[in-house]
Structure formats: C-alpha cells, structure tokens
Design an enzyme around this catalytic site. Structure first.
Site, PDB file in Angstrom:
ATOM      1  N   LYS A 212       0.836  -1.200   0.000  1.00  0.00           N
ATOM      2  CA  LYS A 212       0.000   0.000   0.000  1.00  0.00           C
ATOM      3  C   LYS A 212       0.873   1.253   0.000  1.00  0.00           C
ATOM      4  CE  LYS A 212      -3.560   2.313   2.800  1.00  0.00           C
ATOM      5  NZ  LYS A 212      -2.738   3.476   3.217  1.00  0.00           N
ATOM      6  N   HIS A 236      -1.661   7.783   1.471  1.00  0.00           N
ATOM      7  CA  HIS A 236      -1.937   7.681   2.910  1.00  0.00           C
ATOM      8  C   HIS A 236      -2.917   8.759   3.355  1.00  0.00           C
ATOM      9  CE1 HIS A 236      -0.515   5.275   6.372  1.00  0.00           C
ATOM     10  NE2 HIS A 236      -0.953   6.297   7.091  1.00  0.00           N
ATOM     11  N   ARG A 239      -1.650  12.283   4.372  1.00  0.00           N
ATOM     12  CA  ARG A 239      -1.141  12.496   5.726  1.00  0.00           C
ATOM     13  C   ARG A 239       0.382  12.402   5.839  1.00  0.00           C
ATOM     14  NH1 ARG A 239      -4.225  12.267   9.891  1.00  0.00           N
ATOM     15  NH2 ARG A 239      -2.966  10.859  11.164  1.00  0.00           N
ATOM     16  N   GLY A 269     -10.194   9.804  -0.785  1.00  0.00           N
ATOM     17  CA  GLY A 269     -11.284  10.668  -1.220  1.00  0.00           C
ATOM     18  C   GLY A 269     -12.585   9.973  -1.533  1.00  0.00           C
TER      19      GLY A 269
END
Length: 338
Positions: A212, A236, A239, A269
């Site tokens: 990821k 992420h 962040r 989102g």
C-alpha cells in the site's frame, strides 16, 4: 438510528479530532497530524477529494442493467461489493481517545463483515494496538487482512507471524507510512524499502501480500517485480507528504501500466458509491474506505458501520444502473465523460 443521528454522535465522540464536515475534504482539518487531517497545507488530502469529484460520468439509460451484480472476489474471498475497510488505527493518537482501540476495531470488523465487506486492520507506534486489532480479528475467525507499517524488515516479519496466527487471509505493508509523523513522535523507526527488502518480506509468508502506498508507475512495476499480489494506489490519505497529486490523477496511468500484472486497489477521497464507481472506471479493481468509517463507528459502533455501508451499496447500485453497468466488468473508461 438514522444516518444523521450517527454523524451527530460521531462529532461529539471524536472530541474535536474530526468535525464531521458536510463534505469531508480536508479543508477544516488541514495540518492536523496527529489528528484526522492532511499533512502541512492539507493539499494532498484535498486533492484526493477534488480530483475524484472532477471525474464526470456519462448517464446512460437505454440498456438492460436494471439489477447490477456488485459482487467482487479476491484471494478466494467474495464480497458484496468491491470495497475493503481501510486499515485506520490509533484511537488515542488520532481519534480523541474516547474509545479503546479494541472497542473501535471490534465495531469496524463486525460492521464490515455484517455488510459483506472484509476489513483491513493496521498497526501504529503503540504496539498494543496491533495486538488488540489481531485479537479482535481472531475472534471474527480471521476474516480480514493485516497491514503492517514499514518497520525494519525483521520486525515486519514478526508482525506478519502474529497476523498469520490470528488467521488473517492476507497481509501487507503500507510503505506510504514511511514519513508518518505520528510514528516519529513515538520514536518508532520506519523507512522506505528497497526492492530486495520488499521481495524478502513477501517471500516470508505464503499469504497473499499487498503493498500500500504506490503513487507512480515506477513503484507499481517494481512492486509487481517483487512478487506482491496487489498494490494500493494511495498517498496515505494525504497524511505523509504535502503537495502530492490526488489518487484519481495518477490511478489511470498506473492501472494501465499494471494491466494483467497485478491487482490494483485504490483509496483516497472515496465518500460515496458514485466515488467507488469513479475509481473503478479509472482502473481500480476495488477500493478502500477509511475516514467515513471512522465517523460511522464513533457515531454508531457496528450499527453505524453497517449503516454507512448500506448507504454506500445503495449509491453504487444506483450509479451502476444510471451508467448502464450490469456488472463490475462493465465499469470502464466508457462511463467517464472525457
């Protein structure tokens, strides 16, 4: 419990760490890390939302897709829709501390599974949180995925062993956490990984492995070469690095480069079933849902998670009908207005 009641309760229970805004776009919480916001100016968080919202859909109504099939299968598991619950952890660090990690993750796991969706659980700088997460996952028969932070390789493997013992059906590593300030504040060492390091971690388990935090074609192809089974196109949640593009901006080129090589998941989102359809049309095989489920769980526990997923499922079904998609295979670039 109504959806509005759930959100009202969440606003109180999150103790100011999330304002439960009408549109969760990162503007109000910009720079609030620790917290639920985006790094620095919050532009990466905002870009995730705005780039996805900019995708316009072709409404098509002369067709036979009246009852779309939304089911999705991966790693031998079939889900009611192409959505995973993202590995969001850290109740005391980021979510106001009103509830324990075990309470929060138990609601996430139960609400997700009751909705026909599989949860991903993660770890944080507080090692007990991963232990709590995996203990709750084990109670649920291991029906989920464990995502480990990019610690030193031996530590990652040790934590993968804990996930295996808990019965997780897949594991992964979120390399996008390499710059997460909440980890450095606790003196925990995370770092980027070389291809050799990723390949070594991947070979350490027989479970399917997910990487990821991929935002470029180069990283996506490198991940495929390392033998990982799936990637998550993700920054992420905005962040870790201020100024990145939104996931929807880079997803099409990454998906095209990876076609036939590796499963492509995406997050960033996603707020509605329409957003799920948008991500799939841009090339994702499935998506991860994060912040909305934090709100749902803090506002209504497992029932809140189920309520959020019920709403999302209805929105996705409607969006598929209104774009002429009888199955997930029909959701492609043709539904996007160019």
């Amino acid at each position: 419990m109504t959806y509005a009641e759930m959100r009202s309760a969440a606003k109180m229970n999150l103790n100011g760490t999330c304002r439960v805004c009408p549109v969760c776009d990162g503007r109000v919480c910009a720079g609030e890390v620790p917290g639920m916001g985006g790094k620095g100016t919050g532009s990466a968080f905002m870009a995730n939302v705005s780039s996805l919202a900019a995708v316009k859909l072709n409404m098509r109504l002369i067709h036979e897709a009246a009852k779309p099939d939304m089911s999705f299968s991966l790693f031998g598991k079939t889900m009611s829709m192409p959505v995973f619950t993202a590995p969001v952890s850290g109740t005391s660090i980021n979510m106001g501390g009103k509830f324990s990690e075990a309470e929060y993750i138990s609601w996430i796991i139960r609400g997700s599974l009751d909705s026909g969706v599989y949860p991903m659980v993660g770890d944080t700088a507080i090692e007990q949180f991963l232990i709590d997460n995996l203990a709750e996952l084990k109670k649920a028969g291991g029906e989920g995925i464990a995502i480990i932070k990019p610690w030193e390789a031996a530590s990652v493997v040790d934590k993968i062993r804990l996930a295996e013992d808990a019965g997780a059906f897949a594991v992964g590593m979120d390399i996008d956490a390499a710059g997460l300030v909440t980890l450095s504040l606790h003196g925990k060492g995370v770092s980027p990984k070389t291809p050799a390091e990723i390949a070594a971690v991947r070979k350490a388990t027989k479970l399917p492995f997910i990487l990821k935090g991929v935002m470029t074609i180069e990283d996506a192809l490198a991940a495929a070469d390392c033998g990982v089974d799936a990637i998550v196109v993700s920054n992420h949640g905005g962040r870790v690095l201020d100024g990145t593009p939104g996931v929807a901006e880079v997803l099409p080129e990454i998906a095209a480069a990876c076609k036939g090589k590796i499963t492509v998941l995406a997050d960033g989102g996603v707020r509605s079933g329409v957003d799920v359809l948008r991500m799939l049309a841009l090339g994702a095989d499935a998506v991860l849902l994060g912040r909305p489920l934090v709100v749902a769980s803090f506002g209504g526990m497992a029932e809140g998670v189920k309520l959020a997923y019920s709403r999302l499922r209805a929105e996705l079904e409607s969006a598929m009908i209104l774009t002429g998609c009888a199955s997930l295979a029909d959701i492609d670039g043709s539904v996007i207005r160019r």
